[in-house]
Design a protein around this motif. Structure first.
Motif, PDB file in Angstrom:
ATOM      1  N   LYS A  43      -2.722  -8.495  12.047  1.00  0.00           N
ATOM      2  CA  LYS A  43      -2.292  -9.419  10.986  1.00  0.00           C
ATOM      3  C   LYS A  43      -2.074 -10.819  11.544  1.00  0.00           C
ATOM      4  O   LYS A  43      -1.374 -11.013  12.547  1.00  0.00           O
ATOM      5  N   TYR A  44      -2.680 -11.783  10.843  1.00  0.00           N
ATOM      6  CA  TYR A  44      -2.414 -13.193  11.113  1.00  0.00           C
ATOM      7  C   TYR A  44      -1.393 -13.704  10.107  1.00  0.00           C
ATOM      8  O   TYR A  44      -1.250 -13.139   9.020  1.00  0.00           O
ATOM      9  N   PRO A  45      -0.673 -14.777  10.440  1.00  0.00           N
ATOM     10  CA  PRO A  45       0.334 -15.320   9.516  1.00  0.00           C
ATOM     11  C   PRO A  45      -0.266 -15.668   8.158  1.00  0.00           C
ATOM     12  O   PRO A  45      -1.388 -16.177   8.080  1.00  0.00           O
ATOM     13  N   ALA A  46       0.491 -15.383   7.121  1.00  0.00           N
ATOM     14  CA  ALA A  46       0.118 -15.731   5.743  1.00  0.00           C
ATOM     15  C   ALA A  46      -1.168 -15.053   5.285  1.00  0.00           C
ATOM     16  O   ALA A  46      -1.832 -15.542   4.352  1.00  0.00           O
ATOM     17  N   GLU A  47      -1.552 -13.956   5.922  1.00  0.00           N
ATOM     18  CA  GLU A  47      -2.712 -13.197   5.487  1.00  0.00           C
ATOM     19  C   GLU A  47      -2.346 -11.724   5.386  1.00  0.00           C
ATOM     20  O   GLU A  47      -1.359 -11.270   5.969  1.00  0.00           O
ATOM     21  N   GLU A 101      -8.285   4.334   5.344  1.00  0.00           N
ATOM     22  CA  GLU A 101      -7.557   3.088   5.537  1.00  0.00           C
ATOM     23  C   GLU A 101      -7.240   2.435   4.209  1.00  0.00           C
ATOM     24  O   GLU A 101      -7.909   2.657   3.203  1.00  0.00           O
ATOM     25  N   ALA A 102      -6.198   1.636   4.216  1.00  0.00           N
ATOM     26  CA  ALA A 102      -5.832   0.833   3.060  1.00  0.00           C
ATOM     27  C   ALA A 102      -6.304  -0.595   3.286  1.00  0.00           C
ATOM     28  O   ALA A 102      -6.317  -1.088   4.415  1.00  0.00           O
ATOM     29  N   PHE A 103      -6.700  -1.236   2.188  1.00  0.00           N
ATOM     30  CA  PHE A 103      -7.199  -2.602   2.247  1.00  0.00           C
ATOM     31  C   PHE A 103      -6.222  -3.504   1.514  1.00  0.00           C
ATOM     32  O   PHE A 103      -5.780  -3.183   0.407  1.00  0.00           O
ATOM     33  N   PHE A 104      -5.920  -4.623   2.138  1.00  0.00           N
ATOM     34  CA  PHE A 104      -4.863  -5.497   1.637  1.00  0.00           C
ATOM     35  C   PHE A 104      -5.395  -6.747   0.967  1.00  0.00           C
ATOM     36  O   PHE A 104      -6.457  -7.267   1.335  1.00  0.00           O
ATOM     37  N   GLY A 105      -4.613  -7.231   0.011  1.00  0.00           N
ATOM     38  CA  GLY A 105      -4.853  -8.540  -0.558  1.00  0.00           C
ATOM     39  C   GLY A 105      -4.328  -9.612   0.384  1.00  0.00           C
ATOM     40  O   GLY A 105      -3.804  -9.314   1.459  1.00  0.00           O
ATOM     41  N   GLN A 106      -4.460 -10.857  -0.045  1.00  0.00           N
ATOM     42  CA  GLN A 106      -4.068 -11.976   0.801  1.00  0.00           C
ATOM     43  C   GLN A 106      -2.570 -12.256   0.763  1.00  0.00           C
ATOM     44  O   GLN A 106      -2.075 -13.043   1.558  1.00  0.00           O
ATOM     45  N   GLY A 107      -1.859 -11.628  -0.146  1.00  0.00           N
ATOM     46  CA  GLY A 107      -0.413 -11.760  -0.150  1.00  0.00           C
ATOM     47  C   GLY A 107       0.112 -12.887  -1.011  1.00  0.00           C
ATOM     48  O   GLY A 107      -0.600 -13.853  -1.314  1.00  0.00           O
ATOM     49  N   THR A 108       1.376 -12.774  -1.382  1.00  0.00           N
ATOM     50  CA  THR A 108       2.091 -13.804  -2.135  1.00  0.00           C
ATOM     51  C   THR A 108       3.359 -14.154  -1.373  1.00  0.00           C
ATOM     52  O   THR A 108       4.179 -13.277  -1.091  1.00  0.00           O
ATOM     53  N   GLN A 166      -5.049 -10.772  -5.544  1.00  0.00           N
ATOM     54  CA  GLN A 166      -3.587 -10.833  -5.652  1.00  0.00           C
ATOM     55  C   GLN A 166      -3.215 -12.295  -5.893  1.00  0.00           C
ATOM     56  O   GLN A 166      -3.654 -13.181  -5.172  1.00  0.00           O
ATOM     57  N   TRP A 167      -2.388 -12.517  -6.890  1.00  0.00           N
ATOM     58  CA  TRP A 167      -1.967 -13.896  -7.178  1.00  0.00           C
ATOM     59  C   TRP A 167      -0.569 -13.929  -7.761  1.00  0.00           C
ATOM     60  O   TRP A 167      -0.079 -12.915  -8.240  1.00  0.00           O
ATOM     61  N   PRO A 168       0.116 -15.091  -7.634  1.00  0.00           N
ATOM     62  CA  PRO A 168      -0.339 -16.309  -6.971  1.00  0.00           C
ATOM     63  C   PRO A 168      -0.199 -16.212  -5.459  1.00  0.00           C
ATOM     64  O   PRO A 168       0.422 -15.278  -4.961  1.00  0.00           O
TER      65      PRO A 168
END
Lengths: 112, 110
Positions: B38-42, A100-107, A6-8
């Protein structure tokens, strides 16, 4: 093994500008794909989910849209960002129901 | 319409003691439940899940209990460790949608 990209990681955009966030999954076929948003101090709100190419379900009416042009690619877009679009956007995948669902690191999106 | 609720926004527990995080749901069609950390920003990471055909599932220090009649589930962490400090989300599904609660911030202090 399966991975999700996942980006940016962070994005600062002015009000009224367009948005495009991309998410890709590797190592699996025909995943369910999700976009979530975590606003400051709030939970994870489901925005869109997709069970196949071109199949998008919207959960919350807003100025965002999603597309799935390829099996393992999920894109979140907006034509004109609002201040209220600021938040932490997360892409996730699963192989179907009851898994389960697997998540990206987020934006982290900040609209200024 | 919040279908999955975590009524305690925060919880503070001493190291070594039990942490109990609670979650309530309203949709009787939900038949699979999950807990994430969940940890912050992750992104959240999966901890444990339970199917509606069971009332308990255990994995190491983590146990999830499901009470279908009350539409309630809980996560027990025993013993609690400082590294468990994070935000915990419960989630539920009965179709292809995965609905999350609002989260509980757990702090484990020495």
């Amino acid at each position: 093994s399966q991975t999700i990209h996942q980006w940016p990681a962070t994005l600062v955009q002015p009000v009224g500008s367009p948005l495009s966030l991309e998410c890709t999954v590797e190592g699996t076929s025909n995943p369910n794909l999700y976009w979530y948003r975590q606003a400051a101090g709030r939970g994870l709100q489901l925005l869109f989910y997709s069970v196949g190419i071109g199949q998008i379900s919207s959960e919350v009416p807003q100025n965002l849209s999603a597309s799935r042009p390829q099996d393992r690619q999920f894109i979140l877009s907006s034509k004109k960002l609002l201040l209220s679009d600021s938040g932490f956007y997360l892409c996730a995948w699963s192989v179907g129901r009851h898994t389960e669902a697997f998540f990206g690191q987020g934006t982290r999106l900040t609209v200024v | 319409d919040q279908q999955v609720k975590q009524n305690s926004p925060s919880l503070s527990v001493q190291e070594g003691r039990i942490s109990i995080l609670n979650c309530d749901y309203t949709n009787s069609m939900f038949d699979y439940f999950l807990w994430y950390k969940k940890y912050p920003a992750e992104g959240p990471t999966f901890l444990i899940s339970i199917s509606s055909i069971k009332d308990k599932n255990e994995d190491g220090r983590f146990t999830v209990f499901l009470n279908k009649s009350a539409k309630h589930l809980s996560l027990h962490i025993v013993p609690s460790q400082p590294g468990d400090s994070a935000v915990y989300f419960c989630a539920a599904t009965g179709t292809d949608k995965l609905i999350f609660g609002t989260g509980t911030r757990l702090q484990v202090f020495p």
